[in-house]
Design a protein around this motif. Structure first.
Motif, PDB file in Angstrom:
ATOM      1  N   PRO A  86       0.787  -1.232   0.000  1.00  0.00           N
ATOM      2  CA  PRO A  86       0.000   0.000   0.000  1.00  0.00           C
ATOM      3  C   PRO A  86       0.824   1.290   0.000  1.00  0.00           C
ATOM      4  O   PRO A  86       0.521   2.220  -0.760  1.00  0.00           O
ATOM      5  CB  PRO A  86      -0.845  -0.129   1.275  1.00  0.00           C
ATOM      6  N   ALA A  87       1.851   1.370   0.818  1.00  0.00           N
ATOM      7  CA  ALA A  87       2.626   2.610   0.892  1.00  0.00           C
ATOM      8  C   ALA A  87       3.281   2.945  -0.439  1.00  0.00           C
ATOM      9  O   ALA A  87       3.308   4.105  -0.862  1.00  0.00           O
ATOM     10  CB  ALA A  87       3.686   2.500   1.985  1.00  0.00           C
ATOM     11  N   VAL A  88       3.789   1.931  -1.122  1.00  0.00           N
ATOM     12  CA  VAL A  88       4.435   2.171  -2.420  1.00  0.00           C
ATOM     13  C   VAL A  88       3.391   2.507  -3.474  1.00  0.00           C
ATOM     14  O   VAL A  88       3.587   3.419  -4.297  1.00  0.00           O
ATOM     15  CB  VAL A  88       5.277   0.950  -2.845  1.00  0.00           C
ATOM     16  N   VAL A  89       2.266   1.817  -3.454  1.00  0.00           N
ATOM     17  CA  VAL A  89       1.203   2.103  -4.423  1.00  0.00           C
ATOM     18  C   VAL A  89       0.671   3.516  -4.233  1.00  0.00           C
ATOM     19  O   VAL A  89       0.378   4.218  -5.208  1.00  0.00           O
ATOM     20  CB  VAL A  89       0.073   1.063  -4.304  1.00  0.00           C
ATOM     21  N   LEU A  90       0.551   3.968  -2.994  1.00  0.00           N
ATOM     22  CA  LEU A  90       0.081   5.327  -2.748  1.00  0.00           C
ATOM     23  C   LEU A  90       1.052   6.355  -3.321  1.00  0.00           C
ATOM     24  O   LEU A  90       0.633   7.372  -3.884  1.00  0.00           O
ATOM     25  CB  LEU A  90      -0.119   5.544  -1.246  1.00  0.00           C
ATOM     26  N   MET A  91       2.335   6.083  -3.191  1.00  0.00           N
ATOM     27  CA  MET A  91       3.331   6.985  -3.787  1.00  0.00           C
ATOM     28  C   MET A  91       3.269   6.925  -5.303  1.00  0.00           C
ATOM     29  O   MET A  91       3.359   7.949  -5.990  1.00  0.00           O
ATOM     30  CB  MET A  91       4.728   6.605  -3.293  1.00  0.00           C
TER      31      MET A  91
ATOM     32  N   LYS B 212      -8.223   0.514 -10.719  1.00  0.00           N
ATOM     33  CA  LYS B 212      -8.206  -0.939 -10.516  1.00  0.00           C
ATOM     34  C   LYS B 212      -7.222  -1.329  -9.424  1.00  0.00           C
ATOM     35  O   LYS B 212      -7.528  -2.161  -8.554  1.00  0.00           O
ATOM     36  CB  LYS B 212      -7.861  -1.629 -11.830  1.00  0.00           C
ATOM     37  N   VAL B 213      -6.036  -0.731  -9.455  1.00  0.00           N
ATOM     38  CA  VAL B 213      -5.006  -1.060  -8.469  1.00  0.00           C
ATOM     39  C   VAL B 213      -5.466  -0.663  -7.070  1.00  0.00           C
ATOM     40  O   VAL B 213      -5.350  -1.435  -6.104  1.00  0.00           O
ATOM     41  CB  VAL B 213      -3.681  -0.372  -8.828  1.00  0.00           C
ATOM     42  N   LEU B 214      -6.006   0.551  -6.926  1.00  0.00           N
ATOM     43  CA  LEU B 214      -6.430   1.028  -5.617  1.00  0.00           C
ATOM     44  C   LEU B 214      -7.613   0.222  -5.079  1.00  0.00           C
ATOM     45  O   LEU B 214      -7.657  -0.108  -3.889  1.00  0.00           O
ATOM     46  CB  LEU B 214      -6.794   2.511  -5.691  1.00  0.00           C
ATOM     47  N   GLU B 215      -8.563  -0.085  -5.942  1.00  0.00           N
ATOM     48  CA  GLU B 215      -9.721  -0.858  -5.485  1.00  0.00           C
ATOM     49  C   GLU B 215      -9.317  -2.265  -5.041  1.00  0.00           C
ATOM     50  O   GLU B 215      -9.863  -2.798  -4.067  1.00  0.00           O
ATOM     51  CB  GLU B 215     -10.776  -0.920  -6.585  1.00  0.00           C
ATOM     52  N   ARG B 216      -8.369  -2.866  -5.747  1.00  0.00           N
ATOM     53  CA  ARG B 216      -7.907  -4.196  -5.350  1.00  0.00           C
ATOM     54  C   ARG B 216      -7.253  -4.149  -3.972  1.00  0.00           C
ATOM     55  O   ARG B 216      -7.515  -5.003  -3.114  1.00  0.00           O
ATOM     56  CB  ARG B 216      -6.939  -4.738  -6.392  1.00  0.00           C
ATOM     57  N   LEU B 217      -6.431  -3.141  -3.734  1.00  0.00           N
ATOM     58  CA  LEU B 217      -5.783  -3.014  -2.427  1.00  0.00           C
ATOM     59  C   LEU B 217      -6.796  -2.658  -1.341  1.00  0.00           C
ATOM     60  O   LEU B 217      -6.670  -3.117  -0.201  1.00  0.00           O
ATOM     61  CB  LEU B 217      -4.696  -1.942  -2.476  1.00  0.00           C
TER      62      LEU B 217
ATOM     63  N   THR C 265      -9.775  -3.706  -1.123  1.00  0.00           N
ATOM     64  CA  THR C 265     -10.408  -4.973  -0.743  1.00  0.00           C
ATOM     65  C   THR C 265      -9.512  -5.766   0.203  1.00  0.00           C
ATOM     66  O   THR C 265      -9.988  -6.370   1.172  1.00  0.00           O
ATOM     67  CB  THR C 265     -10.720  -5.805  -1.997  1.00  0.00           C
ATOM     68  N   ARG C 266      -8.222  -5.751  -0.052  1.00  0.00           N
ATOM     69  CA  ARG C 266      -7.281  -6.511   0.777  1.00  0.00           C
ATOM     70  C   ARG C 266      -7.000  -5.826   2.107  1.00  0.00           C
ATOM     71  O   ARG C 266      -6.745  -6.490   3.115  1.00  0.00           O
ATOM     72  CB  ARG C 266      -5.959  -6.704   0.030  1.00  0.00           C
ATOM     73  N   PHE C 267      -7.024  -4.486   2.104  1.00  0.00           N
ATOM     74  CA  PHE C 267      -6.679  -3.717   3.310  1.00  0.00           C
ATOM     75  C   PHE C 267      -7.810  -2.729   3.617  1.00  0.00           C
ATOM     76  O   PHE C 267      -7.649  -1.518   3.467  1.00  0.00           O
ATOM     77  CB  PHE C 267      -5.362  -2.973   3.105  1.00  0.00           C
TER      78      PHE C 267
ATOM     79  N   LEU D 160      -6.079   4.642   1.315  1.00  0.00           N
ATOM     80  CA  LEU D 160      -6.508   4.182  -0.003  1.00  0.00           C
ATOM     81  C   LEU D 160      -7.803   4.868  -0.418  1.00  0.00           C
ATOM     82  O   LEU D 160      -7.983   5.208  -1.595  1.00  0.00           O
ATOM     83  CB  LEU D 160      -6.667   2.664   0.001  1.00  0.00           C
ATOM     84  N   ALA D 161      -8.715   5.078   0.540  1.00  0.00           N
ATOM     85  CA  ALA D 161      -9.938   5.825   0.241  1.00  0.00           C
ATOM     86  C   ALA D 161      -9.601   7.253  -0.141  1.00  0.00           C
ATOM     87  O   ALA D 161     -10.186   7.816  -1.089  1.00  0.00           O
ATOM     88  CB  ALA D 161     -10.879   5.797   1.446  1.00  0.00           C
ATOM     89  N   ARG D 162      -8.658   7.850   0.562  1.00  0.00           N
ATOM     90  CA  ARG D 162      -8.231   9.210   0.210  1.00  0.00           C
ATOM     91  C   ARG D 162      -7.677   9.248  -1.214  1.00  0.00           C
ATOM     92  O   ARG D 162      -7.991  10.144  -2.012  1.00  0.00           O
ATOM     93  CB  ARG D 162      -7.177   9.701   1.209  1.00  0.00           C
ATOM     94  N   ALA D 163      -6.863   8.256  -1.554  1.00  0.00           N
ATOM     95  CA  ALA D 163      -6.278   8.216  -2.896  1.00  0.00           C
ATOM     96  C   ALA D 163      -7.344   8.034  -3.965  1.00  0.00           C
ATOM     97  O   ALA D 163      -7.265   8.639  -5.047  1.00  0.00           O
ATOM     98  CB  ALA D 163      -5.238   7.102  -2.976  1.00  0.00           C
ATOM     99  N   LEU D 164      -8.356   7.222  -3.697  1.00  0.00           N
ATOM    100  CA  LEU D 164      -9.441   7.051  -4.662  1.00  0.00           C
ATOM    101  C   LEU D 164     -10.265   8.329  -4.792  1.00  0.00           C
ATOM    102  O   LEU D 164     -10.724   8.671  -5.886  1.00  0.00           O
ATOM    103  CB  LEU D 164     -10.337   5.885  -4.249  1.00  0.00           C
ATOM    104  N   GLY D 165     -10.449   9.049  -3.697  1.00  0.00           N
ATOM    105  CA  GLY D 165     -11.101  10.352  -3.794  1.00  0.00           C
ATOM    106  C   GLY D 165     -10.318  11.296  -4.680  1.00  0.00           C
ATOM    107  O   GLY D 165     -10.883  11.985  -5.544  1.00  0.00           O
ATOM    108  N   ASP D 166      -9.001  11.330  -4.489  1.00  0.00           N
ATOM    109  CA  ASP D 166      -8.145  12.163  -5.347  1.00  0.00           C
ATOM    110  C   ASP D 166      -8.263  11.741  -6.804  1.00  0.00           C
ATOM    111  O   ASP D 166      -8.312  12.583  -7.712  1.00  0.00           O
ATOM    112  CB  ASP D 166      -6.681  12.040  -4.907  1.00  0.00           C
ATOM    113  N   TYR D 167      -8.306  10.432  -7.015  1.00  0.00           N
ATOM    114  CA  TYR D 167      -8.415   9.909  -8.377  1.00  0.00           C
ATOM    115  C   TYR D 167      -9.680  10.420  -9.047  1.00  0.00           C
ATOM    116  O   TYR D 167      -9.638  10.961 -10.163  1.00  0.00           O
ATOM    117  CB  TYR D 167      -8.401   8.383  -8.356  1.00  0.00           C
ATOM    118  N   TYR D 168     -10.815  10.266  -8.392  1.00  0.00           N
ATOM    119  CA  TYR D 168     -12.074  10.679  -9.017  1.00  0.00           C
ATOM    120  C   TYR D 168     -12.131  12.193  -9.207  1.00  0.00           C
ATOM    121  O   TYR D 168     -12.680  12.678 -10.205  1.00  0.00           O
ATOM    122  CB  TYR D 168     -13.263  10.192  -8.194  1.00  0.00           C
ATOM    123  N   PHE D 169     -11.557  12.952  -8.278  1.00  0.00           N
ATOM    124  CA  PHE D 169     -11.530  14.406  -8.445  1.00  0.00           C
ATOM    125  C   PHE D 169     -10.696  14.792  -9.663  1.00  0.00           C
ATOM    126  O   PHE D 169     -11.094  15.641 -10.466  1.00  0.00           O
ATOM    127  CB  PHE D 169     -10.978  15.072  -7.182  1.00  0.00           C
ATOM    128  N   ILE D 170      -9.549  14.144  -9.836  1.00  0.00           N
ATOM    129  CA  ILE D 170      -8.694  14.437 -10.982  1.00  0.00           C
ATOM    130  C   ILE D 170      -9.349  13.987 -12.280  1.00  0.00           C
ATOM    131  O   ILE D 170      -9.219  14.647 -13.316  1.00  0.00           O
ATOM    132  CB  ILE D 170      -7.304  13.813 -10.779  1.00  0.00           C
TER     133      ILE D 170
END
Length: 265
Positions: free
Chosen positions: A66-71, A120-125, A127-129, A135-145
């Motif tokens: 997760p930490a690397v994927v967030l970066m 896809k990558v964020l949603e998969r993670l 589910t696992r975590f 990860l929710a914050r990152a998905l929010g950023d994704y949809y805003f962008i």
């Protein structure tokens, strides 16, 4: 009998250190990931975006940490030179006198070498975590962008993108994962859906965290105008006019201020 006992003790001796070895390996991997993240952040500061991406991809090629994927998500969404639907990306290492990333993106000349389907990558993670609310914050950023760049998720429609922005940011904020930008984006999503009262609290929270954020003042002034709270709208429009450094944005604030004052007569 002695041979059996000896064999037993040898087996026990062989099994004993295994957990310690596993812990050592896990600790070594975590240390390597932390070092890679520090180096990647430094590369971003140096505007060496492709080098940062390559380091992160080498550190976690399976997109499982997760930490690397967030970066990776931060680099992908904010520092790409080109993208295809936020699924494939191009990055550059920029020098001091190179054009801005916005200019490079408009040219669209970069090869999309790196696959990273952000959603896809964020949603998969997620589910696992499920308890990792970053990860929710990152998905929010994704949809805003997505809404800002109009470069992905066309099949969802704009309103659905805003609804998903709200869902992810609400979950993130409920668990302490937010800053002035995410609160502004949440307010903006409500605003664009016409839910003006719902947008007040996140806009105000954004300004608590960053009182000099001119864009939040401007959007809050617009919402307050819609809600006929004219004195407060006037106050925030004036503040936006003071804070914006450039003429085009100052003109926007001045126009909104004139509209508010006209309605106050």
């Amino acid at each position: 009998m002695m041979r059996l006992l000896s064999l037993f003790f040898l087996l026990c001796a062989g099994l004993g250190p295994a957990p310690a070895r596993a812990q050592t390996a896990a600790g070594t991997a975590a240390a390597a990931e932390a070092t890679a993240l520090r180096q990647a952040r430094q590369l971003v500061l140096e505007r060496r975006y492709e080098a940062a991406w390559q380091l992160l991809a080498l550190t976690d090629p399976a997109n499982a940490v997760p930490a690397v994927v967030l970066m990776k998500t931060d680099v992908a969404l904010n520092y790409y030179a080109g993208t295809e639907n936020l699924h494939r990306f191009a990055f550059r290492n920029l020098k001091l006198l190179d054009p801005s990333l916005d200019s490079i993106r408009q040219l669209g000349q970069d090869s999309l070498r790196y696959a990273f389907p952000v959603r896809k990558v964020l949603e998969r993670l997620q589910t696992r975590f499920p308890d990792n609310y970053k990860l929710a914050r990152a998905l929010g950023d994704y949809y805003f962008i997505v809404q800002q760049c109009d470069c992905a998720e066309a099949e969802l429609g704009e309103d659905e993108v805003f609804r998903r922005t709200i869902t992810q940011y609400q979950e993130a904020h409920a668990h302490g994962q937010g800053d002035y930008l995410s609160y502004f984006a949440l307010g903006y999503a409500y605003q664009r859906l016409g839910q003006f009262r719902e947008s007040l609290v996140p806009f105000e929270r954004a300004l608590q965290l960053r009182p000099t954020y001119a864009t939040a003042h401007l959007n809050l002034a617009f919402v307050l105008l819609e809600l006929k709270q004219f004195p407060k709208a006037q106050e925030h429009a004036r503040r936006a006019l003071e804070l914006f450094p450039d003429d085009p944005h100052k003109e926007d604030a001045a126009f909104l201020l004139s509209q508010i004052e006209e309605r106050m007569k």
